[in-house]
Design an enzyme around this catalytic site. Structure first.
Site, short mmCIF file in Angstrom:
data_model
loop_
_atom_site.label_atom_id
_atom_site.label_comp_id
_atom_site.label_asym_id
_atom_site.label_seq_id
_atom_site.Cartn_x
_atom_site.Cartn_y
_atom_site.Cartn_z
N ASP A 1 3.20 9.40 -0.81
CA ASP A 1 2.04 8.61 -0.37
C ASP A 1 1.83 7.48 -1.38
OD1 ASP A 1 -0.15 8.04 1.25
OD2 ASP A 1 -0.88 10.11 1.22
N HIS B 1 0.82 -1.22 0.00
CA HIS B 1 0.00 0.00 0.00
C HIS B 1 0.85 1.27 0.00
CE1 HIS B 1 -4.05 -1.78 0.66
NE2 HIS B 1 -3.29 -2.81 0.98
#
Ligand code: ADQ
Length: 499
Positions: free
Chosen positions: A385, A173
């Site tokens: 991110d 992720h």
């Protein structure tokens, strides 16, 4: 007919066990990107979720209490839950240590924040071994095991060491760093070799996948990788695997439908009615140094300095969700944010106008969507991110299609949303300030054209499509192949008292 379960394995289970106001144990849904992503997908599909419950020694719960709470969590969420118990030492060395003091900062391009303490590694290995045992006890060879994220990179290798045949996929992720940064990791060979034991490896973006492949080519010369599309074929030590880019999506319908409800609309109206005649700028983040909150505050200050017409005409609402608050570094970050908010408000506040509204607590889903819906500008500027779901949730909830998204180039979401968002370099304080000014003055037609483009893309590339894409590559099946199941709720589901 062959019965196959979809098994999700992640560091944390998607529930939080705590106390209600009367001191009884209760179970509530967890927060964060992983839970938001998987909850709608797994519901009523016969899935099993394996993970740590949080807290040491199962929080001192008796077996009966634990079973009752897990059964309640399973009934609420629509899938079974299997806890992996960790000791305090394991939590300190595997979770706070190896995962969060080494992998998290390194993979977010912040090697100077890494603490490469050698005693973390053996515990990271042994906890991965523990998760592999929990998988072998809970699943059969027919099941598909999908391991999530950087805490569990060794699980497929550990399953093999224990002689358990399973089809196992892995999704990262967070970003995968470039070669020069990955090379700093003292366990770089061992981790790459372990990752190559999975049957499918998934990354958020093509850039992450490219970084990974470059590391493999440099560090594991025996590996062969071919193919130029989003999924590459690879072989290593007589076995083959697939390596793909699978950008994660959201449950678009859930957000847009919730934004339409009377509760969310009323709440949205109240938020704006209390901050009238101005544009609202929204930031929503977990408390984390990768999210770039202090720099963002400085950029907002810079915008107020250089563009005086923004004063009295904008309010910046920064929502921060508490996270890892046991860690000194995160407490220091919280203090820094609060100091900046205080300084900026102290400097610019005038009668009837305070520039920054700061909220430090989790919001419930309706409140969150109300903020998304009513704020004219979203300011999302992580330093790095994996994806950033908040950017997508903001667009999905923007029913009027006139909001402006200001987005960091270093969010995984940038690849998908770059043609609709105002892209910024989060390290460039003046550049971000200029983007705020640009967003403030952007004509309605341009705002609508940009937002509707992003909404179409987010609607199309939603979370169900993400899961299906991964499953197709992994096992040539999709979600429809996992039939709904019934959940067993023990007859004695009375509240478990906290005694
Ligand atoms: P996170 O770092 O947790 O996820 P993000 O993708 O932004 O980051 O997801 C945060 C989630 O928390 C969102 O779904 C949001 O709805 C929820 N949330 C945010 N603020 C909240 C609030 N105030 N109250 C309640 N809920 C709130 C990791 C990676 C990301 C990646 C995801 C999914 O770091 O890069 O996008 O996994 O892969």
């Amino acid at each position: 007919m062959e019965s196959r379960n979809l098994v999700i394995v992640s560091n944390r289970l998607p529930i939080v066990i705590g106390h209600d106001p009367h001191g009884n144990w209760n179970v509530t849904p967890g927060s964060g990107g992983l839970v938001t992503a998987f909850s709608p997908v797994l519901r009523n599909r016969g899935g099993i979720w394996i993970g740590w419950l949080g807290g040491a020694g199962n929080n001192g719960l008796s077996e009966h209490e634990l079973e009752t709470l897990l059964a309640k969590g399973a009934a609420d969420s629509g899938y079974s839950l299997k806890p992996v118990d960790l000791s305090q030492e394991e939590i300190d060395l595997y979770y706070f240590g190896f995962s969060n003091e080494i992998i998290w900062p390194l993979f977010h391009d912040l090697p100077s924040r890494c603490n490469f303490a050698p005693d973390y590694w053996p515990v990271y290995q042994s906890v991965n071994c523990k998760f592999a045992k929990a998988i072998s006890e809970t699943t059969t060879e027919k099941d598909f095991v999908w391991v999530q994220d950087y805490h569990l990179m060794l699980v497929a290798q550990e399953l093999k060491k224990q002689n358990h045949e399973r089809k196992v996929g892995f999704f990262l992720h967070i970003p995968f760093p470039s070669l020069d940064i990955f090379l700093k990791l003292p366990w770089r060979f061992l981790i790459l070799q372990a990752l190559m034991e999975y049957d499918v490896l998934g990354f958020q973006t093509m850039r992450d996948r490219r970084n990974f492949i470059q590391c493999v080519r440099t560090l594991l010369p025996g590996a062969r990788i071919s193919g130029s599309g989003t999924v590459a074929d690879a072989s290593f030590q007589d076995r083959s695997l697939r390596i793909g880019a699978f950008p994660i999506g959201i449950d678009y319908q859930q957000f847009s439908k919730l934004a339409e409800t009377k509760e969310a609309s009323d709440e949205a109206w109240i938020i704006h009615a209390n901050l009238p005649k101005r544009k609202l700028i929204l930031g929503v983040d977990r408390l984390d140094y990768s999210k770039g909150i202090p720099r963002r505050l400085r950029a907002f200050e810079n915008a107020l300095e250089r563009y005086p017409e923004l004063r009295r005409n904008v309010t910046f609402i920064q929502v921060v969700v508490p996270s890892r608050t046991e860690v000194e570094e995160y407490r220091a970050l919280k203090q820094q944010i609060e100091r900046y908010v205080g300084e900026i408000n102290g400097r610019f506040t005038e009668t009837g106008w305070t520039p920054i509204l700061y909220i430090f607590r989790p919001l419930n889903r309706t409140e969150l969507v109300a903020y998304y819906r009513t704020c004219e500008i979203a300011l999302i500027t992580p330093l790095k991110d994996g994806m950033n779901l908040v950017a997508k949730e903001y667009c999905a909830s923007n029913l009027e299609e006139d909001g402006v998204l200001i987005l960091s180039e270093f969010a995984g979401a940038a690849a998908q949303l770059q043609h609709g968002a105002l892209m910024v370099n989060p390290f460039d304080v003046e550049g971000v300030a200029d983007a705020i000014h640009h967003a403030y003055h952007m004509p309605t037609e341009e705002r609508q054209a940009r937002m509707s483009r992003m909404r179409r893309s987010i609607q199309q590339h939603n979370i169900f499509r993400w899961v299906n894409n991964f499953l197709k590559v992994a096992i040539a099946k999709d979600l429809n192949d996992f039939p709904p199941a019934e959940y067993y709720l023990p007859s004695d589901t009375e509240q478990v008292s906290n005694s």
